[in-house]
Enzyme design. Structure first.
Site, PDB file in Angstrom:
ATOM      1  NE  ARG A  69     -13.735  -0.303  -2.306  1.00 22.53           N
ATOM      2  CZ  ARG A  69     -12.869   0.368  -3.030  1.00 22.53           C
ATOM      3  NH1 ARG A  69     -12.694   0.083  -4.308  1.00 22.53           N
ATOM      4  NH2 ARG A  69     -12.181   1.372  -2.508  1.00 22.53           N
ATOM      5  CB  VAL A  76     -21.204   5.082   6.800  1.00 23.26           C
ATOM      6  CG1 VAL A  76     -19.848   4.403   6.702  1.00 23.26           C
ATOM      7  CG2 VAL A  76     -21.116   6.299   7.712  1.00 23.26           C
ATOM      8  CG  ASN A  94     -18.759   2.679   0.383  1.00 22.22           C
ATOM      9  OD1 ASN A  94     -18.906   3.882   0.249  1.00 22.22           O
ATOM     10  ND2 ASN A  94     -17.703   2.134   0.982  1.00 22.22           N
ATOM     11  CG  ASP A 152     -13.086  10.258   1.067  1.00 26.33           C
ATOM     12  OD1 ASP A 152     -12.496   9.185   0.947  1.00 26.33           O
ATOM     13  OD2 ASP A 152     -14.332  10.362   1.038  1.00 26.33           O
ATOM     14  CG  HIS A 208     -16.526   7.512  -0.150  1.00 22.42           C
ATOM     15  ND1 HIS A 208     -15.322   7.861   0.410  1.00 22.42           N
ATOM     16  CD2 HIS A 208     -16.719   6.219   0.201  1.00 22.42           C
ATOM     17  CE1 HIS A 208     -14.815   6.836   1.064  1.00 22.42           C
ATOM     18  NE2 HIS A 208     -15.638   5.817   0.946  1.00 22.42           N
TER      19      HIS A 208
HETATM   20  P1  NAD Z   1     -19.504  -5.317   7.911  1.00 20.00           P
HETATM   21  O1  NAD Z   1     -19.852  -6.346   6.889  1.00 20.00           O
HETATM   22  O2  NAD Z   1     -18.470  -5.618   8.935  1.00 20.00           O
HETATM   23  O3  NAD Z   1     -20.817  -4.876   8.693  1.00 20.00           O
HETATM   24  C1  NAD Z   1     -21.990  -4.546   8.031  1.00 20.00           C
HETATM   25  C2  NAD Z   1     -23.118  -4.950   8.946  1.00 20.00           C
HETATM   26  O4  NAD Z   1     -24.321  -4.483   8.361  1.00 20.00           O
HETATM   27  C3  NAD Z   1     -23.252  -6.461   9.130  1.00 20.00           C
HETATM   28  O5  NAD Z   1     -23.243  -6.763  10.507  1.00 20.00           O
HETATM   29  C4  NAD Z   1     -24.582  -6.787   8.474  1.00 20.00           C
HETATM   30  O6  NAD Z   1     -25.272  -7.846   9.130  1.00 20.00           O
HETATM   31  C5  NAD Z   1     -25.306  -5.461   8.626  1.00 20.00           C
HETATM   32  N1  NAD Z   1     -26.423  -5.253   7.701  1.00 20.00           N
HETATM   33  C6  NAD Z   1     -26.543  -5.658   6.433  1.00 20.00           C
HETATM   34  N2  NAD Z   1     -27.732  -5.303   5.921  1.00 20.00           N
HETATM   35  C7  NAD Z   1     -28.383  -4.651   6.917  1.00 20.00           C
HETATM   36  C8  NAD Z   1     -29.644  -4.055   7.012  1.00 20.00           C
HETATM   37  N3  NAD Z   1     -30.516  -4.062   5.988  1.00 20.00           N
HETATM   38  N4  NAD Z   1     -30.008  -3.462   8.180  1.00 20.00           N
HETATM   39  C9  NAD Z   1     -29.158  -3.456   9.224  1.00 20.00           C
HETATM   40  N5  NAD Z   1     -27.936  -4.024   9.193  1.00 20.00           N
HETATM   41  C10 NAD Z   1     -27.557  -4.607   8.049  1.00 20.00           C
HETATM   42  O7  NAD Z   1     -19.128  -3.984   7.092  1.00 20.00           O
HETATM   43  P2  NAD Z   1     -18.396  -2.664   7.640  1.00 20.00           P
HETATM   44  O8  NAD Z   1     -16.926  -2.845   7.467  1.00 20.00           O
HETATM   45  O9  NAD Z   1     -18.950  -2.287   8.943  1.00 20.00           O
HETATM   46  O10 NAD Z   1     -18.850  -1.618   6.510  1.00 20.00           O
HETATM   47  C11 NAD Z   1     -20.183  -1.222   6.382  1.00 20.00           C
HETATM   48  C12 NAD Z   1     -20.363  -0.364   5.132  1.00 20.00           C
HETATM   49  O11 NAD Z   1     -19.619   0.857   5.268  1.00 20.00           O
HETATM   50  C13 NAD Z   1     -19.856  -1.009   3.844  1.00 20.00           C
HETATM   51  O12 NAD Z   1     -20.761  -0.729   2.784  1.00 20.00           O
HETATM   52  C14 NAD Z   1     -18.524  -0.307   3.597  1.00 20.00           C
HETATM   53  O13 NAD Z   1     -18.151  -0.334   2.253  1.00 20.00           O
HETATM   54  C15 NAD Z   1     -18.880   1.078   4.061  1.00 20.00           C
HETATM   55  N6  NAD Z   1     -17.763   1.971   4.348  1.00 20.00           N
HETATM   56  C16 NAD Z   1     -17.916   3.282   3.998  1.00 20.00           C
HETATM   57  C17 NAD Z   1     -16.917   4.189   4.267  1.00 20.00           C
HETATM   58  C18 NAD Z   1     -17.057   5.632   3.877  1.00 20.00           C
HETATM   59  O14 NAD Z   1     -16.086   6.403   4.019  1.00 20.00           O
HETATM   60  N7  NAD Z   1     -18.213   6.079   3.386  1.00 20.00           N
HETATM   61  C19 NAD Z   1     -15.730   3.760   4.904  1.00 20.00           C
HETATM   62  C20 NAD Z   1     -15.615   2.413   5.264  1.00 20.00           C
HETATM   63  C21 NAD Z   1     -16.645   1.522   4.969  1.00 20.00           C
HETATM   64  C1  LMR Z   2     -12.981   3.422   2.383  1.00 17.71           C
HETATM   65  O1  LMR Z   2     -12.844   4.452   1.725  1.00 17.71           O
HETATM   66  O2  LMR Z   2     -12.080   2.966   3.110  1.00 17.71           O
HETATM   67  C2  LMR Z   2     -14.315   2.711   2.357  1.00 17.71           C
HETATM   68  O3  LMR Z   2     -15.198   3.354   1.485  1.00 17.71           O
HETATM   69  C3  LMR Z   2     -14.193   1.253   2.074  1.00 17.71           C
HETATM   70  C4  LMR Z   2     -13.860   0.988   0.633  1.00 17.71           C
HETATM   71  O4  LMR Z   2     -14.543   0.159   0.016  1.00 17.71           O
HETATM   72  O5  LMR Z   2     -12.921   1.595   0.119  1.00 17.71           O
END
Ligand code: NAD
Ligand code: LMR
Length: 328
Positions: A94, A131, A133, A161, A189
């Site tokens: 996001r 992971v 979101n 978290d 989350h």
């Molecule tokens: P990013 O944009 O840097 O990387 C995401 C990667 O996923 C990109 O390289 C993209 O090409 C790839 N991708 C997209 N669709 C795909 C698919 N179908 N198959 C394979 N690869 C694909 O993002 P990021 O910062 O690495 O974050 C990734 C995700 O993790 C986001 O949704 C973010 O919100 C989430 N996130 C979750 C948590 C948590 O605590 N659960 C924490 C941080 C981020």
């Molecule tokens: C976080 O908690 O840092 C991740 O889920 C990224 C976000 O969108 O907040």
């Protein structure tokens, strides 16, 4: 030497991937005597695949003794083939002003296809950690597509978290981080998540007897933990990455360590007031490597019950939003 395990990682060339892969290859996730084969999956986009090549070159240049192979692919059927662990990171993050649930339309679809492919081609003992979101509902979506792999194998990450909550409590109490134990995250989350401070301990005593400022615990503490992701986006201009990768290392490491007690979003069967069949953060105890049981019996006061009701409501709303997508 143990047989290498196959670890599939989606979004491997993304921000989280760049912090995560080196930790897996170094042994931080599966232990210093467990070799790994990394199966790196990216979106079929030229720029992403090119970036992935660069990441693989850097992995080679680290000369990690435990890294026994690297697969690079934009074909999930290749990437998940025989995978023992499937780490589903790849999804859109996001931006400022968005909630994680706003990503459901874009990201939900990804987890339909990946759930089906993992179920078809991953190893018989495959474990899945989500992971991308909104992680809880994406995990539910992926699990909804599985016929062979049991739903309990699909977990979503709330460990970031938990780690955030642990640090905030330690700072407030003025103690070393390690003095804070048993702080568990319930629910989604998202800002509705509930860090159950009443069950935490600080230096072996109830956290509420060390931090007697109830208004802080119920207000700023819950809010800081719940909105930490947004605070990082506001400060960094991008969503958390290194701390998210670190939390995933912790999530999996705890899940492969019998006796570990930690927070994981798992399929609810009605415990703690969550609707059956939402994926909600709860305290779990790892039983055997990769398997766990939900820790039952934590009493919830009225404040905790109202927080759990709110986060459960959000989870059921997200589930309703994707009901058509998952065909349920
Ligand atoms: P990013 O944009 O840097 O990387 C995401 C990667 O996923 C990109 O390289 C993209 O090409 C790839 N991708 C997209 N669709 C795909 C698919 N179908 N198959 C394979 N690869 C694909 O993002 P990021 O910062 O690495 O974050 C990734 C995700 O993790 C986001 O949704 C973010 O919100 C989430 N996130 C979750 C948590 C948590 O605590 N659960 C924490 C941080 C981020
Ligand atoms: C976080 O908690 O840092 C991740 O889920 C990224 C976000 O969108 O907040």
């Amino acid at each position: 030497m143990k047989t290498p395990i196959r670890v599939a990682v989606t979004g491997a060339a993304g921000q989280i991937g760049y912090s995560l892969l080196f930790r897996i290859a170094s042994g931080a996730m599966f232990g210093p005597d467990q070799p790994v084969i990394l199966q790196l999956i990216e979106a079929p986009i030229e720029k992403a695949m090119k970036a992935l090549e660069g990441v693989a070159m850097e992995l080679d240049d680290c000369a990690f003794p435990l890294l026994k192979g690297i697969v690079m692919t934009d074909d999930a059927k290749v990437g998940f083939k025989d995978a023992n662990w499937c780490l589903l990171v790849g999804a859109k993050p996001r931006g400022p002003g968005m909630e994680r649930a706003d990503l459901l339309k874009d990201n939900g679809q990804i987890f339909i296809g990946q759930g089906q492919i993992i179920d078809a081609v991953a190893a018989a003992d495959a474990r899945i950690a989500v992971v991308g979101n909104p992680a809880n509902t994406n995990c539910m979506i992926a699990a909804s597509q599985a016929k062979r792999l049991p739903a309990e194998r699909f977990t979503a990450m709330v460990r970031l978290d938990q780690n955030r909550a642990q640090t905030q409590l330690a700072k407030k109490a003025g103690v070393d981080l390690t003095a804070v134990q048993n702080i568990f995250i319930y629910g989604n989350h998202s800002p509705t998540m509930f860090p159950a401070f009443a069950h935490a301990t600080i230096s072996g005593k109830p956290a509420t007897s060390v931090i007697t400022d109830t208004a802080w615990l119920q207000g700023p503490f819950c809010e800081t933990v719940g909105k930490r992701g947004a605070a990082i986006i506001a400060a960094r201009g991008a969503s958390s990455a290194a701390s998210a990768a670190n939390a995933l290392v912790d999530h999996v490491r705890s899940l492969v360590t019998p006796g570990a007690i930690h927070s994981v979003a798992v399929k609810s069967n009605g415990l703690y007031g969550f609707d059956a069949n939402v994926w909600a953060g709860m305290p779990v105890r790892t039983t055997t490597p990769g398997s766990y049981e939900v820790i039952t019996g934590y009493a919830m006061d009225d404040f905790a019950k109202s927080k759990i009701a709110a986060t459960n409501k959000e989870l059921t709303e997200e589930r309703a939003f994707v009901a058509e997508l998952i065909g349920k």
